[in-house]
Design a protein around this motif. Sequence first.
Motif, PDB file in Angstrom:
ATOM      1  N   ARG A 276      82.740 -10.003  63.121  1.00  0.00           N
ATOM      2  CA  ARG A 276      82.512  -9.341  65.014  1.00  0.00           C
ATOM      3  C   ARG A 276      83.442 -10.853  65.700  1.00  0.00           C
ATOM      4  O   ARG A 276      84.251 -10.060  66.347  1.00  0.00           O
ATOM      5  CB  ARG A 276      80.780  -9.593  65.248  1.00  0.00           C
ATOM      6  N   GLU A 277      83.390 -12.210  65.479  1.00  0.00           N
ATOM      7  CA  GLU A 277      84.310 -12.715  67.024  1.00  0.00           C
ATOM      8  C   GLU A 277      85.682 -12.850  67.090  1.00  0.00           C
ATOM      9  O   GLU A 277      86.675 -12.377  67.441  1.00  0.00           O
ATOM     10  CB  GLU A 277      83.939 -14.047  66.640  1.00  0.00           C
TER      11      GLU A 277
ATOM     12  N   ALA B  73      87.432  -8.791  68.224  1.00  0.00           N
ATOM     13  CA  ALA B  73      86.789  -9.622  69.339  1.00  0.00           C
ATOM     14  C   ALA B  73      88.238 -10.313  69.765  1.00  0.00           C
ATOM     15  O   ALA B  73      88.901  -9.992  70.278  1.00  0.00           O
ATOM     16  CB  ALA B  73      85.396  -9.799  69.829  1.00  0.00           C
TER      17      ALA B  73
ATOM     18  N   GLY C 288      91.402  -7.898  70.383  1.00  0.00           N
ATOM     19  CA  GLY C 288      90.548  -7.178  71.309  1.00  0.00           C
ATOM     20  C   GLY C 288      90.058  -6.130  70.994  1.00  0.00           C
ATOM     21  O   GLY C 288      90.470  -5.293  72.179  1.00  0.00           O
ATOM     22  N   GLY C 289      89.743  -6.555  70.000  1.00  0.00           N
ATOM     23  CA  GLY C 289      89.171  -5.392  69.811  1.00  0.00           C
ATOM     24  C   GLY C 289      87.406  -4.892  70.078  1.00  0.00           C
ATOM     25  O   GLY C 289      87.123  -5.960  69.908  1.00  0.00           O
ATOM     26  N   GLU C 290      86.906  -3.394  69.718  1.00  0.00           N
ATOM     27  CA  GLU C 290      85.241  -3.731  70.465  1.00  0.00           C
ATOM     28  C   GLU C 290      84.335  -3.247  69.138  1.00  0.00           C
ATOM     29  O   GLU C 290      84.616  -1.712  68.793  1.00  0.00           O
ATOM     30  CB  GLU C 290      85.191  -3.091  71.925  1.00  0.00           C
ATOM     31  N   LEU C 291      83.232  -3.723  69.182  1.00  0.00           N
ATOM     32  CA  LEU C 291      82.489  -3.298  67.516  1.00  0.00           C
ATOM     33  C   LEU C 291      81.313  -2.615  68.637  1.00  0.00           C
ATOM     34  O   LEU C 291      81.093  -3.075  69.441  1.00  0.00           O
ATOM     35  CB  LEU C 291      82.400  -3.954  66.891  1.00  0.00           C
ATOM     36  N   GLU C 292      80.913  -1.222  68.481  1.00  0.00           N
ATOM     37  CA  GLU C 292      79.918  -1.157  68.795  1.00  0.00           C
ATOM     38  C   GLU C 292      78.341  -0.211  67.988  1.00  0.00           C
ATOM     39  O   GLU C 292      78.756  -0.241  67.105  1.00  0.00           O
ATOM     40  CB  GLU C 292      80.410   0.082  70.019  1.00  0.00           C
TER      41      GLU C 292
ATOM     42  N   LEU D 190      83.956   0.430  65.623  1.00  0.00           N
ATOM     43  CA  LEU D 190      85.430   0.276  66.306  1.00  0.00           C
ATOM     44  C   LEU D 190      85.662   0.866  67.163  1.00  0.00           C
ATOM     45  O   LEU D 190      85.356   1.884  66.468  1.00  0.00           O
ATOM     46  CB  LEU D 190      86.821  -0.295  64.816  1.00  0.00           C
ATOM     47  N   THR D 191      85.036   0.724  68.135  1.00  0.00           N
ATOM     48  CA  THR D 191      84.561   1.389  69.593  1.00  0.00           C
ATOM     49  C   THR D 191      86.175   2.370  69.528  1.00  0.00           C
ATOM     50  O   THR D 191      87.568   1.907  69.200  1.00  0.00           O
ATOM     51  CB  THR D 191      85.179   0.690  71.141  1.00  0.00           C
TER      52      THR D 191
END
Length: 343
Positions: free
Chosen positions: A130-131, A134, A137-141, A152-153
């Motif tokens: 997850r880190e 991030a 710049g990626g975001e996980l939901e 991946l958002t």
Amino acid sequence: MPYADELLANLVSSFPGNTENIATEALRHVFDLSDASVEALNDVVGSGVRDLEPIAKVRTQVVGADGTQPDLVGFDREGRERALIEVKFWASLTPNQPNGYLARLPSDSPALLMFLAPRDRVHTLWPQLRELVASTGGELEEVDSERRSLRLTGTQKHLMVVSWRGLLDAMAARSRDAGETGVESVIRQIRSLARYADSGAFKPVPEGEDKVPVPNRLRLYKRLVNDATERGVAQEWVSRKGLRATPRRYGYGRYIRIHREVVWFGINNELFESSAQTPLWVHFPDWVKIDRRHLRRVLGMPDEEWAPVELRREVEYAQVLDGVVESLRQVSDAIAGSRHPTG
């Protein structure tokens, strides 16, 4: 354990460094042999990702147009890549993991990057992945899932971690129901291989570990001493020329030279038992003529002879080693600033 079930573990012991490759080929072999095992893989995938096109074929070492080469690739009935599977025991992540592989996933419908790892590694691998996402710049939901699975958002790309036990249990159950006794035998061998790989691995050092570490952990601390020394030698701020490993009554260690000063770096079980601070220490013998009061203040030494070397907890070996090297480098910097005794 029956001898037949030890075949893959014996192969790994004969060809060290190939554990993950052998496990990958063994899984591919089972998926080729057994439709039931492929169904089990789809069961596991479906428990983490909704609406993924079923995997019909699994292949190994498929190089993508971007040069990435995951361990296993799952294709749907139309021959499209739907799942990339990375086979892990305790080896470090590669530079493409996970972001390079996430980028490779198709965007036209749900797709998955799955990491297969020992159960004890899952709880450290998951936040690490997850880190890393991030960091670019990626975001996980969160998604509606029975497993550790995130999306991946803004995409249909998913990231999931599954334990060896979780996958192999599902494969064994499906194969047993299908009457595939030969496949069950191979699955038992893969279980044996996973146990073998797990038994000799450097697992994350738990918080609150007993003050007297178990023998297996001591062997791994010895590895840290040697690897950190070699890292310092490669970076040319440590020398071991003319010096050798010199165990003491309280543990394994070796003499090293830092800024022309010869110190001892190794395991001190007596200090670990009395302080529980760390098992790794640097000892400054009487012949080291430096400002010890300054050294003690800078390094947080309990006395004027011993400097603690940090041991990071609940992270994997590469990060533990980085911490040891960083702490040892702080000792080097402190020596450089303490060369002239003040009396």
